[in-house]
Design a protein around this motif. Structure first.
Motif, PDB file in Angstrom:
ATOM      1  N   ALA A   1      38.191  25.795  19.888  1.00  0.00           N
ATOM      2  CA  ALA A   1      37.717  26.681  20.950  1.00  0.00           C
ATOM      3  C   ALA A   1      37.428  28.064  20.361  1.00  0.00           C
ATOM      4  O   ALA A   1      38.259  28.634  19.658  1.00  0.00           O
ATOM      5  CB  ALA A   1      38.759  26.785  22.056  1.00  0.00           C
ATOM      6  N   VAL A   2      36.237  28.594  20.648  1.00  0.00           N
ATOM      7  CA  VAL A   2      35.819  29.897  20.130  1.00  0.00           C
ATOM      8  C   VAL A   2      35.560  30.835  21.310  1.00  0.00           C
ATOM      9  O   VAL A   2      34.944  30.434  22.308  1.00  0.00           O
ATOM     10  CB  VAL A   2      34.540  29.758  19.268  1.00  0.00           C
ATOM     11  N   TYR A   3      36.014  32.070  21.183  1.00  0.00           N
ATOM     12  CA  TYR A   3      35.938  33.038  22.278  1.00  0.00           C
ATOM     13  C   TYR A   3      35.167  34.282  21.843  1.00  0.00           C
ATOM     14  O   TYR A   3      35.087  34.613  20.662  1.00  0.00           O
ATOM     15  CB  TYR A   3      37.338  33.465  22.722  1.00  0.00           C
ATOM     16  N   ASP A   4      34.626  34.987  22.829  1.00  0.00           N
ATOM     17  CA  ASP A   4      34.102  36.338  22.617  1.00  0.00           C
ATOM     18  C   ASP A   4      34.722  37.239  23.683  1.00  0.00           C
ATOM     19  O   ASP A   4      35.655  36.827  24.391  1.00  0.00           O
ATOM     20  CB  ASP A   4      32.565  36.361  22.638  1.00  0.00           C
ATOM     21  N   GLU A   5      34.221  38.451  23.824  1.00  0.00           N
ATOM     22  CA  GLU A   5      34.830  39.406  24.765  1.00  0.00           C
ATOM     23  C   GLU A   5      34.697  38.963  26.220  1.00  0.00           C
ATOM     24  O   GLU A   5      35.420  39.447  27.098  1.00  0.00           O
ATOM     25  CB  GLU A   5      34.190  40.782  24.582  1.00  0.00           C
ATOM     26  N   ASP A   6      33.767  38.040  26.491  1.00  0.00           N
ATOM     27  CA  ASP A   6      33.595  37.546  27.858  1.00  0.00           C
ATOM     28  C   ASP A   6      34.398  36.283  28.137  1.00  0.00           C
ATOM     29  O   ASP A   6      34.356  35.746  29.251  1.00  0.00           O
ATOM     30  CB  ASP A   6      32.107  37.259  28.132  1.00  0.00           C
TER      31      ASP A   6
ATOM     32  N   VAL B   1      31.699  30.764  10.069  1.00  0.00           N
ATOM     33  CA  VAL B   1      30.582  29.820  10.090  1.00  0.00           C
ATOM     34  C   VAL B   1      30.921  28.695  11.052  1.00  0.00           C
ATOM     35  O   VAL B   1      31.992  28.099  10.977  1.00  0.00           O
ATOM     36  CB  VAL B   1      30.305  29.238   8.684  1.00  0.00           C
ATOM     37  N   VAL B   2      29.995  28.435  11.963  1.00  0.00           N
ATOM     38  CA  VAL B   2      30.117  27.333  12.915  1.00  0.00           C
ATOM     39  C   VAL B   2      29.109  26.250  12.534  1.00  0.00           C
ATOM     40  O   VAL B   2      27.940  26.550  12.266  1.00  0.00           O
ATOM     41  CB  VAL B   2      29.837  27.805  14.357  1.00  0.00           C
ATOM     42  N   VAL B   3      29.570  24.995  12.481  1.00  0.00           N
ATOM     43  CA  VAL B   3      28.683  23.866  12.219  1.00  0.00           C
ATOM     44  C   VAL B   3      28.682  22.967  13.451  1.00  0.00           C
ATOM     45  O   VAL B   3      29.737  22.525  13.901  1.00  0.00           O
ATOM     46  CB  VAL B   3      29.139  23.058  10.982  1.00  0.00           C
ATOM     47  N   GLU B   4      27.501  22.716  13.991  1.00  0.00           N
ATOM     48  CA  GLU B   4      27.348  21.833  15.142  1.00  0.00           C
ATOM     49  C   GLU B   4      26.678  20.544  14.679  1.00  0.00           C
ATOM     50  O   GLU B   4      25.692  20.569  13.942  1.00  0.00           O
ATOM     51  CB  GLU B   4      26.502  22.507  16.225  1.00  0.00           C
ATOM     52  N   ILE B   5      27.207  19.421  15.125  1.00  0.00           N
ATOM     53  CA  ILE B   5      26.708  18.112  14.740  1.00  0.00           C
ATOM     54  C   ILE B   5      26.054  17.438  15.939  1.00  0.00           C
ATOM     55  O   ILE B   5      26.683  17.258  16.979  1.00  0.00           O
ATOM     56  CB  ILE B   5      27.850  17.208  14.222  1.00  0.00           C
ATOM     57  N   GLU B   6      24.784  17.083  15.789  1.00  0.00           N
ATOM     58  CA  GLU B   6      24.080  16.350  16.841  1.00  0.00           C
ATOM     59  C   GLU B   6      24.234  14.859  16.587  1.00  0.00           C
ATOM     60  O   GLU B   6      24.117  14.400  15.451  1.00  0.00           O
ATOM     61  CB  GLU B   6      22.581  16.705  16.839  1.00  0.00           C
ATOM     62  N   GLY B   7      24.499  14.109  17.639  1.00  0.00           N
ATOM     63  CA  GLY B   7      24.651  12.671  17.505  1.00  0.00           C
ATOM     64  C   GLY B   7      23.326  11.945  17.579  1.00  0.00           C
ATOM     65  O   GLY B   7      22.273  12.457  17.173  1.00  0.00           O
TER      66      GLY B   7
ATOM     67  N   GLY C   1      29.228  37.263  15.971  1.00  0.00           N
ATOM     68  CA  GLY C   1      29.340  37.411  14.529  1.00  0.00           C
ATOM     69  C   GLY C   1      29.423  36.119  13.749  1.00  0.00           C
ATOM     70  O   GLY C   1      29.713  36.144  12.545  1.00  0.00           O
ATOM     71  N   TYR C   2      29.133  34.983  14.407  1.00  0.00           N
ATOM     72  CA  TYR C   2      29.193  33.695  13.708  1.00  0.00           C
ATOM     73  C   TYR C   2      27.816  33.304  13.190  1.00  0.00           C
ATOM     74  O   TYR C   2      26.798  33.553  13.853  1.00  0.00           O
ATOM     75  CB  TYR C   2      29.701  32.595  14.645  1.00  0.00           C
ATOM     76  N   ARG C   3      27.807  32.704  12.016  1.00  0.00           N
ATOM     77  CA  ARG C   3      26.593  32.050  11.515  1.00  0.00           C
ATOM     78  C   ARG C   3      26.645  30.598  11.976  1.00  0.00           C
ATOM     79  O   ARG C   3      27.631  29.908  11.754  1.00  0.00           O
ATOM     80  CB  ARG C   3      26.534  32.127   9.993  1.00  0.00           C
ATOM     81  N   VAL C   4      25.589  30.131  12.631  1.00  0.00           N
ATOM     82  CA  VAL C   4      25.581  28.803  13.233  1.00  0.00           C
ATOM     83  C   VAL C   4      24.632  27.889  12.467  1.00  0.00           C
ATOM     84  O   VAL C   4      23.447  28.203  12.302  1.00  0.00           O
ATOM     85  CB  VAL C   4      25.153  28.863  14.714  1.00  0.00           C
TER      86      VAL C   4
END
Length: 211
Positions: free
Chosen positions: A145-150, A165-171, A195-198
């Motif tokens: 779980a990743v959060y920001d100020e909101d 760094v965030v890595v998202e995997i598409e199925g 501030g994350y690189r996606v």
């Protein structure tokens, strides 16, 4: 005691169709009932529960029996789906496998367990974790779980926390509708603003361009 595939359906696990009724019977019993698949395996204390008056193996024991019984791909799919829906925990299955040192199919069960130790939520994530481990890529966490100020942005597939760094995997499928497409873009923008690189990778990347 209802077991294996029959118990899996009671537990809400994703299993392939099976016309037979599976049950654990005593070592000396030879039931001749059409459509019954009898299993002569030892049940320990705590392996059995009662559902609507019927004795059924517990969710953990059922997952173990299915992983030992099913082909590896089907067993892994069952476990991944159960983990994703919170019906099973990796540690529970690991303990059950460790407590079954002499059962047929144990090598297959350990292979499945290695693939799910990172708590993947899809077959694509299983493959991604396997690739990262084989390349000795470290420093990642799965389904964080990743959060920001909101507040909560979402649960990301892979997070390299130290590098942001965030890595998202598409199925197999991408976005099923316009709402999902829009939500994905909004989520990605929030991650970038935080501030994350996606990085996003597809099933095609995992299978054809794993490097």
């Amino acid at each position: 005691v209802a077991s294996h595939m029959t118990a899996a359906r009671v537990c809400g696990y994703a299993v392939p169709p099976d016309p037979e009724v599976h049950a654990v019977v005593g070592p000396d019993e030879r039931p001749r009932i059409r459509g019954l698949r009898a299993h002569r395996v030892q049940l320990r204390e705590g392996d059995v529960m009662q559902v609507h008056g019927v004795l059924v193996t517990t969710p953990v024991r059922t997952a173990l029996d299915c992983v030992l019984w099913l082909p590896e791909d089907a067993g892994r799919a069952l476990v991944v789906d159960a983990l994703r829906r919170g019906r099973l925990r990796v540690g529970e299955l690991q303990h059950a496998v460790m407590a079954s040192p002499r059962r047929h199919g144990l090598a297959r069960a350990w292979s499945v367990l290695r693939d799910v130790l990172g708590d993947p939520h899809s077959e694509a994530e299983v493959l991604a974790h396997r690739l990262l481990r084989s390349a000795d890529v470290q420093g990642w966490e799965a389904n964080v779980a990743v959060y920001d100020e909101d507040g909560l942005i979402g649960v990301v597939d892979l997070l390299f926390r130290d590098r942001k760094v965030v890595v998202e995997i598409e199925g197999w499928a991408f976005h099923s509708d316009e709402v999902a497409f829009q939500n994905d873009r909004r989520r990605r923008n929030r991650l970038v603003r935080a501030g994350y690189r996606v990085l996003q990778f597809t099933w095609d990347d995992l299978t054809r361009r794993p490097r």
